[in-house]
Design an enzyme around this catalytic site. Structure first.
Site, mmCIF file in Angstrom:
data_model
loop_
_atom_site.group_PDB
_atom_site.id
_atom_site.type_symbol
_atom_site.label_atom_id
_atom_site.label_comp_id
_atom_site.label_asym_id
_atom_site.label_seq_id
_atom_site.Cartn_x
_atom_site.Cartn_y
_atom_site.Cartn_z
ATOM 1 N N LEU A 1 0.814 -1.216 0.000
ATOM 2 C CA LEU A 1 0.000 0.000 0.000
ATOM 3 C C LEU A 1 0.844 1.261 0.000
ATOM 4 C CD1 LEU A 1 -2.694 -1.014 2.679
ATOM 5 C CD2 LEU A 1 -2.959 -1.020 0.190
ATOM 6 N N GLY A 2 2.014 1.185 0.600
ATOM 7 C CA GLY A 2 2.874 2.365 0.670
ATOM 8 C C GLY A 2 4.239 2.020 1.225
ATOM 9 N N LYS A 3 5.172 2.955 1.032
ATOM 10 C CA LYS A 3 6.548 2.708 1.469
ATOM 11 C C LYS A 3 7.122 3.991 2.057
ATOM 12 C CE LYS A 3 10.544 0.114 -0.226
ATOM 13 N NZ LYS A 3 11.158 -0.529 -1.414
ATOM 14 N N PHE B 1 11.364 4.042 6.911
ATOM 15 C CA PHE B 1 11.652 3.029 7.926
ATOM 16 C C PHE B 1 10.854 1.742 7.758
ATOM 17 C CE2 PHE B 1 12.196 7.280 9.724
ATOM 18 C CZ PHE B 1 13.555 7.259 9.960
ATOM 19 N N LYS C 1 7.360 -0.312 5.369
ATOM 20 C CA LYS C 1 6.304 -0.262 4.362
ATOM 21 C C LYS C 1 4.988 -0.739 4.951
ATOM 22 C CE LYS C 1 8.489 -4.492 2.650
ATOM 23 N NZ LYS C 1 9.143 -5.131 1.512
ATOM 24 N N VAL C 2 3.907 -0.473 4.219
ATOM 25 C CA VAL C 2 2.572 -0.850 4.655
ATOM 26 C C VAL C 2 1.958 -1.788 3.627
ATOM 27 C CG1 VAL C 2 0.279 -0.034 5.311
ATOM 28 C CG2 VAL C 2 2.275 1.358 5.831
ATOM 29 N N LYS D 1 1.610 -2.188 9.087
ATOM 30 C CA LYS D 1 2.785 -1.334 8.926
ATOM 31 C C LYS D 1 3.993 -2.081 9.477
ATOM 32 C CE LYS D 1 3.260 2.570 11.350
ATOM 33 N NZ LYS D 1 3.129 3.998 11.712
ATOM 34 N N ASP E 1 0.968 16.590 14.418
ATOM 35 C CA ASP E 1 1.364 16.437 13.016
ATOM 36 C C ASP E 1 0.133 16.248 12.133
ATOM 37 O OD1 ASP E 1 3.121 16.342 10.875
ATOM 38 O OD2 ASP E 1 3.499 14.187 11.057
#
Length: 444
Positions: free
Chosen positions: A18-20, A23, A25-26, A41, A135
């Site tokens: 799903l994402g990178k 530190f 990736k997901v 994650k 954040d």
């Protein structure tokens, strides 16, 4: 472990990426027991330790276990091996709100209004728990399959105990474009007020399609943030412009509070004139009526004869006993939402008292066919409308167990209602409270 070309981790079958990030990736994954989709994650332990982020990871785990809200991404569990840390989280099919704005440009005020209400609800809830996100930005706001917003990524969050003796936070953190001016100045700052500023920047981006503070370099952008120099585009309504200027006031002492935001005209009504108030459920009565946890007929003269309470067998009595209650093995004590008390009064007296309490505490009552009655608050709380079920169990004709269990709403609001309203009001009929660590006995 690999099975038929698929990677299985415990009870999860790993799926697409799903994402990178820097530190880890997901990945999308599926719970093989429930068939539920989740996001995992994965973080590299060595990299986390190397850059000194172990405290940040611990903080994120602690914080996400503190916050449980319909507009916050839920952390299901944390796993670890010698080399990896795994966060198993709620899967958000809609992706980042940032992508929605980046691809489609500005949103309509109506759509932005919906997202902003959900964002403020989540942030207000966090602040009530002493959690400050620090954040907030569109990249950390995710959308579920129904296009509802949920806040994620609590890696930079702070807890109330992080404050120094001056009652303020001092660690400068956050994303430059969304950070409050008092954080840039590197002095002490109020975590709640800095989060409110970030919410204002997010709202501006949603309706404008670009950032409110821009410059040729970072220093110029910071100068504009410190002075609160921004201009709303002409297509933004006057009501919303008025609210944005109050939210992004560079003086934190003059900045609008979350409570005042919620009271503002634009927040309550949106861009149109129709109030965004939820309609009450069909079965909710306007007056506190029928008894809790029992069935009653309309004929008042026959009330005592027609009361039908649940009779317990030996196994059910054991399960209600504090000494045999095993739920603590599976649920953390502070998250338990059930209270029980015993009474030596007849069922009719218990019912009468419960009716009086409902009226005194301004609660709605909704009856169900199985003898359980839902008591419900009349106003939206921090985590939705407070609601709890109550049921009377008969041990003997003159000895009853009454079980109350929260089913929705904010757990702290429920606990406050229980401790400050329900317990004192029921004092005359309670013989003993059970299951809350310290039994409270009342000699009637």
């Amino acid at each position: 472990m690999e099975s038929s070309g698929k990677i299985v981790m415990g009870r999860y079958e790993l799926g697409r990426l799903l994402g990178k990030g820097a530190f880890g990736k997901v990945h999308y994954a599926k719970n093989l027991q429930s068939n539920q989709g989740v996001a995992i994650k994965m973080m590299d332990k060595e990299k986390v330790l190397k850059v000194g982020l172990s405290e940040q990871v611990r903080r994120e785990i602690t914080t996400m276990r503190l916050v449980e809200h319909k507009s916050i991404v839920q952390l299901h569990e944390v796993m670890a091996t010698r080399s990896k840390i795994y966060f198993v989280m709620e899967y958000m099919k809609g992706g980042e709100l940032f992508e929605k704005v980046a691809k489609g440009g500005k949103l309509t005020e109506g759509v932005a209004h919906k997202y902003f209400q959900q964002l403020i609800s989540a942030v207000d809830y966090c602040h009530s728990r002493g959690v400050y996100h620090r954040d907030l930005k569109p990249e950390n706001l995710l959308l579920d399959e129904n296009e509802n917003l949920k806040v994620s990524d609590f890696g930079l969050s702070a807890l109330s105990e992080s404050k120094r003796q001056d009652g303020l936070l001092h660690t400068a953190c956050g994303s430059p474009a969304y950070v409050a001016p008092e954080v840039i100045c590197k002095g002490g700052y109020d975590g709640a007020k800095s989060d409110i500023w970030s919410c204002g920047v997010i709202l501006f981006v949603l309706v404008a399609g670009y950032l409110p503070f821009q410059g040729l370099n970072l220093m110029e952008m910071y100068r504009k943030i410190e002075k609160g120099e921004f201009r709303c585009p002409g297509w933004v309504s006057q009501k919303l412009q008025k609210l944005l200027y109050k939210i992004m006031d560079p003086d934190p002492s003059k900045r609008i509070s979350i409570q005042k935001i919620k009271e503002s005209t634009w927040f309550r009504k949106g861009p149109g004139d129709t109030l965004t108030v939820k309609e009450p459920s069909e079965n909710i009565t306007t007056n506190a009526a029928p008894a809790l946890g029992v069935r009653r007929k309309k004929n008042n003269q026959e009330d005592q004869k027609q009361l039908v309470v649940t009779n317990l067998n030996a196994f059910e009595i054991i399960s209600l006993s504090t000494g045999f209650d095993l739920s603590g093995l599976f649920v953390e004590k502070e998250n338990r939402k059930e209270a029980r008390f015993t009474s030596e009064k007849p069922a009719s007296a218990i019912v009468s008292k419960l009716e009086d309490v409902a009226k005194a505490l301004n609660l709605r009552v909704r009856k169900k066919d199985n003898g359980v009655v839902k008591m419900q608050g009349r106003k939206e709380g921090r985590n939705g409308v407070l609601q709890f079920d109550s049921e009377i169990f008969e041990i003997t004709p003159s000895y009853h167990v009454i079980k109350m269990k929260q089913t929705s709403g904010d757990s702290l609001e429920y606990q406050k209602l229980l401790d400050e309203g329900i317990r004192p009001a029921l004092k005359e009929i309670v013989w003993a409270w059970h299951g809350d660590g310290d039994q409270q006995v009342h000699q009637a």
